[in-house]
Design a protein around this motif. Structure first.
Motif, PDB file in Angstrom:
ATOM      1  N   THR A  85       0.817  -1.214   0.000  1.00 45.20           N
ATOM      2  CA  THR A  85       0.000   0.000   0.000  1.00 45.20           C
ATOM      3  C   THR A  85       0.849   1.262   0.000  1.00 45.20           C
ATOM      4  O   THR A  85       0.331   2.348  -0.276  1.00 45.20           O
ATOM      5  CB  THR A  85      -0.934   0.012   1.222  1.00 45.20           C
ATOM      6  N   GLU A  86       2.123   1.130   0.305  1.00 44.29           N
ATOM      7  CA  GLU A  86       3.019   2.291   0.324  1.00 44.29           C
ATOM      8  C   GLU A  86       3.812   2.433  -0.971  1.00 44.29           C
ATOM      9  O   GLU A  86       4.660   3.317  -1.093  1.00 44.29           O
ATOM     10  CB  GLU A  86       3.981   2.167   1.522  1.00 44.29           C
ATOM     11  N   VAL A  87       3.513   1.564  -1.938  1.00 42.55           N
ATOM     12  CA  VAL A  87       4.173   1.635  -3.246  1.00 42.55           C
ATOM     13  C   VAL A  87       3.167   2.134  -4.271  1.00 42.55           C
ATOM     14  O   VAL A  87       2.104   1.547  -4.451  1.00 42.55           O
ATOM     15  CB  VAL A  87       4.713   0.255  -3.669  1.00 42.55           C
ATOM     16  N   VAL A  96       8.256   5.888   2.711  1.00 43.97           N
ATOM     17  CA  VAL A  96       8.884   5.270   3.874  1.00 43.97           C
ATOM     18  C   VAL A  96       8.158   5.788   5.114  1.00 43.97           C
ATOM     19  O   VAL A  96       8.217   6.974   5.432  1.00 43.97           O
ATOM     20  CB  VAL A  96      10.382   5.614   3.952  1.00 43.97           C
ATOM     21  N   LEU A  97       7.462   4.886   5.800  1.00 44.53           N
ATOM     22  CA  LEU A  97       6.652   5.280   6.949  1.00 44.53           C
ATOM     23  C   LEU A  97       7.053   4.560   8.239  1.00 44.53           C
ATOM     24  O   LEU A  97       6.692   5.014   9.330  1.00 44.53           O
ATOM     25  CB  LEU A  97       5.167   4.991   6.679  1.00 44.53           C
ATOM     26  N   TYR A  98       7.798   3.458   8.106  1.00 43.79           N
ATOM     27  CA  TYR A  98       8.063   2.630   9.279  1.00 43.79           C
ATOM     28  C   TYR A  98       9.514   2.159   9.310  1.00 43.79           C
ATOM     29  O   TYR A  98      10.216   2.153   8.300  1.00 43.79           O
ATOM     30  CB  TYR A  98       7.146   1.406   9.295  1.00 43.79           C
ATOM     31  N   ASN A  99       9.903   1.741  10.499  1.00 45.53           N
ATOM     32  CA  ASN A  99      11.212   1.124  10.699  1.00 45.53           C
ATOM     33  C   ASN A  99      11.014  -0.140  11.533  1.00 45.53           C
ATOM     34  O   ASN A  99      10.293  -0.129  12.530  1.00 45.53           O
ATOM     35  CB  ASN A  99      12.154   2.083  11.426  1.00 45.53           C
ATOM     36  N   LEU A 100      11.635  -1.226  11.105  1.00 48.01           N
ATOM     37  CA  LEU A 100      11.479  -2.512  11.793  1.00 48.01           C
ATOM     38  C   LEU A 100      12.701  -2.804  12.648  1.00 48.01           C
ATOM     39  O   LEU A 100      13.841  -2.686  12.195  1.00 48.01           O
ATOM     40  CB  LEU A 100      11.294  -3.636  10.771  1.00 48.01           C
ATOM     41  N   GLY A 101      12.451  -3.185  13.896  1.00 48.62           N
ATOM     42  CA  GLY A 101      13.534  -3.565  14.795  1.00 48.62           C
ATOM     43  C   GLY A 101      13.080  -4.670  15.718  1.00 48.62           C
ATOM     44  O   GLY A 101      11.959  -5.178  15.616  1.00 48.62           O
ATOM     45  N   LEU A 102      13.955  -5.047  16.646  1.00 48.27           N
ATOM     46  CA  LEU A 102      13.639  -6.068  17.631  1.00 48.27           C
ATOM     47  C   LEU A 102      13.609  -5.440  19.016  1.00 48.27           C
ATOM     48  O   LEU A 102      14.503  -4.665  19.378  1.00 48.27           O
ATOM     49  CB  LEU A 102      14.680  -7.190  17.595  1.00 48.27           C
ATOM     50  N   GLY A 103      12.578  -5.749  19.783  1.00 49.96           N
ATOM     51  CA  GLY A 103      12.476  -5.252  21.141  1.00 49.96           C
ATOM     52  C   GLY A 103      13.346  -6.061  22.084  1.00 49.96           C
ATOM     53  O   GLY A 103      13.982  -7.051  21.699  1.00 49.96           O
ATOM     54  N   LEU A 104      13.377  -5.660  23.354  1.00 50.51           N
ATOM     55  CA  LEU A 104      14.175  -6.359  24.350  1.00 50.51           C
ATOM     56  C   LEU A 104      13.693  -7.789  24.561  1.00 50.51           C
ATOM     57  O   LEU A 104      14.454  -8.655  24.990  1.00 50.51           O
ATOM     58  CB  LEU A 104      14.130  -5.594  25.675  1.00 50.51           C
ATOM     59  N   ASP A 105      12.422  -8.025  24.244  1.00 49.07           N
ATOM     60  CA  ASP A 105      11.872  -9.371  24.398  1.00 49.07           C
ATOM     61  C   ASP A 105      12.089 -10.241  23.165  1.00 49.07           C
ATOM     62  O   ASP A 105      11.630 -11.384  23.107  1.00 49.07           O
ATOM     63  CB  ASP A 105      10.374  -9.303  24.716  1.00 49.07           C
ATOM     64  N   ALA A 117      12.457  13.651   8.814  1.00 47.32           N
ATOM     65  CA  ALA A 117      13.046  13.440   7.495  1.00 47.32           C
ATOM     66  C   ALA A 117      13.009  11.972   7.090  1.00 47.32           C
ATOM     67  O   ALA A 117      13.040  11.646   5.908  1.00 47.32           O
ATOM     68  CB  ALA A 117      14.490  13.948   7.480  1.00 47.32           C
ATOM     69  N   GLY A 118      12.934  11.096   8.093  1.00 46.12           N
ATOM     70  CA  GLY A 118      12.890   9.671   7.794  1.00 46.12           C
ATOM     71  C   GLY A 118      11.596   9.261   7.124  1.00 46.12           C
ATOM     72  O   GLY A 118      11.565   8.312   6.334  1.00 46.12           O
ATOM     73  N   ARG A 119      10.512   9.958   7.449  1.00 43.94           N
ATOM     74  CA  ARG A 119       9.231   9.714   6.775  1.00 43.94           C
ATOM     75  C   ARG A 119       9.254  10.493   5.463  1.00 43.94           C
ATOM     76  O   ARG A 119       9.162  11.708   5.463  1.00 43.94           O
ATOM     77  CB  ARG A 119       8.064  10.180   7.648  1.00 43.94           C
ATOM     78  N   ARG A 120       9.377   9.783   4.363  1.00 42.65           N
ATOM     79  CA  ARG A 120       9.652  10.486   3.120  1.00 42.65           C
ATOM     80  C   ARG A 120       9.133   9.711   1.912  1.00 42.65           C
ATOM     81  O   ARG A 120       8.804   8.538   2.001  1.00 42.65           O
ATOM     82  CB  ARG A 120      11.169  10.675   2.965  1.00 42.65           C
ATOM     83  N   ARG A 121       9.096  10.418   0.814  1.00 39.72           N
ATOM     84  CA  ARG A 121       8.786   9.831  -0.490  1.00 39.72           C
ATOM     85  C   ARG A 121      10.107   9.523  -1.180  1.00 39.72           C
ATOM     86  O   ARG A 121      11.030  10.340  -1.193  1.00 39.72           O
ATOM     87  CB  ARG A 121       7.960  10.800  -1.315  1.00 39.72           C
ATOM     88  N   VAL A 122      10.192   8.326  -1.774  1.00 37.25           N
ATOM     89  CA  VAL A 122      11.388   7.926  -2.506  1.00 37.25           C
ATOM     90  C   VAL A 122      10.967   7.532  -3.916  1.00 37.25           C
ATOM     91  O   VAL A 122      10.219   6.570  -4.111  1.00 37.25           O
ATOM     92  CB  VAL A 122      12.096   6.731  -1.829  1.00 37.25           C
ATOM     93  N   ASP A 123      11.414   8.294  -4.895  1.00 38.45           N
ATOM     94  CA  ASP A 123      11.097   7.973  -6.286  1.00 38.45           C
ATOM     95  C   ASP A 123      11.850   6.709  -6.704  1.00 38.45           C
ATOM     96  O   ASP A 123      12.986   6.470  -6.281  1.00 38.45           O
ATOM     97  CB  ASP A 123      11.466   9.134  -7.199  1.00 38.45           C
ATOM     98  N   LEU A 124      11.213   5.924  -7.561  1.00 44.09           N
ATOM     99  CA  LEU A 124      11.740   4.620  -7.952  1.00 44.09           C
ATOM    100  C   LEU A 124      12.304   4.624  -9.362  1.00 44.09           C
ATOM    101  O   LEU A 124      11.715   5.202 -10.270  1.00 44.09           O
ATOM    102  CB  LEU A 124      10.643   3.556  -7.863  1.00 44.09           C
ATOM    103  N   GLY A 125      13.434   3.940  -9.510  1.00 42.97           N
ATOM    104  CA  GLY A 125      13.960   3.662 -10.836  1.00 42.97           C
ATOM    105  C   GLY A 125      13.912   2.170 -11.097  1.00 42.97           C
ATOM    106  O   GLY A 125      14.576   1.678 -12.014  1.00 42.97           O
ATOM    107  N   THR A 126      13.156   1.461 -10.277  1.00 45.12           N
ATOM    108  CA  THR A 126      13.123   0.000 -10.360  1.00 45.12           C
ATOM    109  C   THR A 126      11.717  -0.532 -10.153  1.00 45.12           C
ATOM    110  O   THR A 126      11.516  -1.607  -9.608  1.00 45.12           O
ATOM    111  CB  THR A 126      14.103  -0.594  -9.316  1.00 45.12           C
TER     112      THR A 126
END
Length: 244
Positions: A85-87, A96-105, A117-126
């Motif tokens: 849905t973000e493409v 780019v709306l999210y970042n995936l990581g691992l919690g302490l658990d 700035a991390g939430r952004r539009r990135v134009d595609l060449g692919t």
């Protein structure tokens, strides 16, 4: 990182002084450590093209993933939670709306990027490669049946859930070694994208926005090595203007 640790330690020491737990500041008189950022070696265009050709003939899913990183400079933590849905295939861009990581658990955590700035539009060449990847994914969904997780991820694991960054890095390291790129990481591919963009004359502000850096100065500091010809252009242009 070292500067941040020293600052935290100073807060702790000052609090201990306030509570009379210690009599003097053990940090006083110590010289601050100068930390020089160590960046991974950046592969060249020929090497990355060779890598992608190698991966394409062996694993179509990883080919699409590695190509996206190399062609956009996205962080691996931004790629793994990316949803279809973000493409936007019509506009040829993604968000780019999210970042995936691992919690302490040890569980996956999906958070917003650390900066605006991390939430952004990135134009595609692919975009075409992603379309082919989406079509192939339909077959994976049908094969998985009821166990498929409905997360709508662009790069899920075999049952539709989140891939781990460790799994991706292990695969990239293996494919990289096969073409002579020992120790290759997704971070190195991110640096590759930025360096090539700057070396081919693209504006540092635009590249910074594309990478999601919170400040343009971060981009210029990291990639100063990629701008060797810019001072010559400034010098020649200024002299031409002044000398008429």
């Amino acid at each position: 990182m070292l500067y941040h640790c020293r600052r935290v330690l100073s807060v702790v020491v000052n609090y201990a002084l306030k509570l009379d737990l210690i009599r003097h500041n053990p940090l006083r008189g110590l010289d601050a450590v100068v930390y020089e950022r160590q960046e991974p070696a950046t592969p060249d265009v020929e090497s990355v093209s060779k890598l992608l050709d190698h991966v394409r003939s062996r694993n179509a899913d990883y080919y699409a993933l590695f190509r996206l990183v190399a062609y956009t400079g996205m962080r691996i933590g931004e790629v793994l939670p990316l949803r279809w849905t973000e493409v936007d295939f019509d506009g040829r861009y993604l968000r780019v709306l999210y970042n995936l990581g691992l919690g302490l658990d040890g569980r996956f955590e999906v958070n917003s990027p650390k900066s605006r700035a991390g939430r952004r539009r990135v134009d595609l060449g692919t975009a075409e490669v992603l379309l082919e990847h989406r079509d192939r994914q339909q077959g994976d969904m049908e094969s998985a049946g009821e166990v498929w997780e409905g997360l709508n991820l662009v790069f899920p694991n075999r049952v539709g859930g989140y891939r781990t960054s460790g799994t991706v890095l292990e695969a990239l390291g293996r494919y990289g070694a096969a073409v002579g790129l020992e120790g290759l990481t997704t971070r190195a591919l991110r640096h590759f994208h930025a360096s090539v963009a700057l070396q081919t004359g693209h504006n540092v502000v635009t590249v910074s926005q594309r990478l999601g850096h919170s400040r343009v100065s971060i981009t210029s500091d990291i990639y100063a090595h990629a701008l060797p010809g810019w001072q010559r252009e400034v010098a020649d242009g200024f002299a031409s203007l002044m000398d008429g």
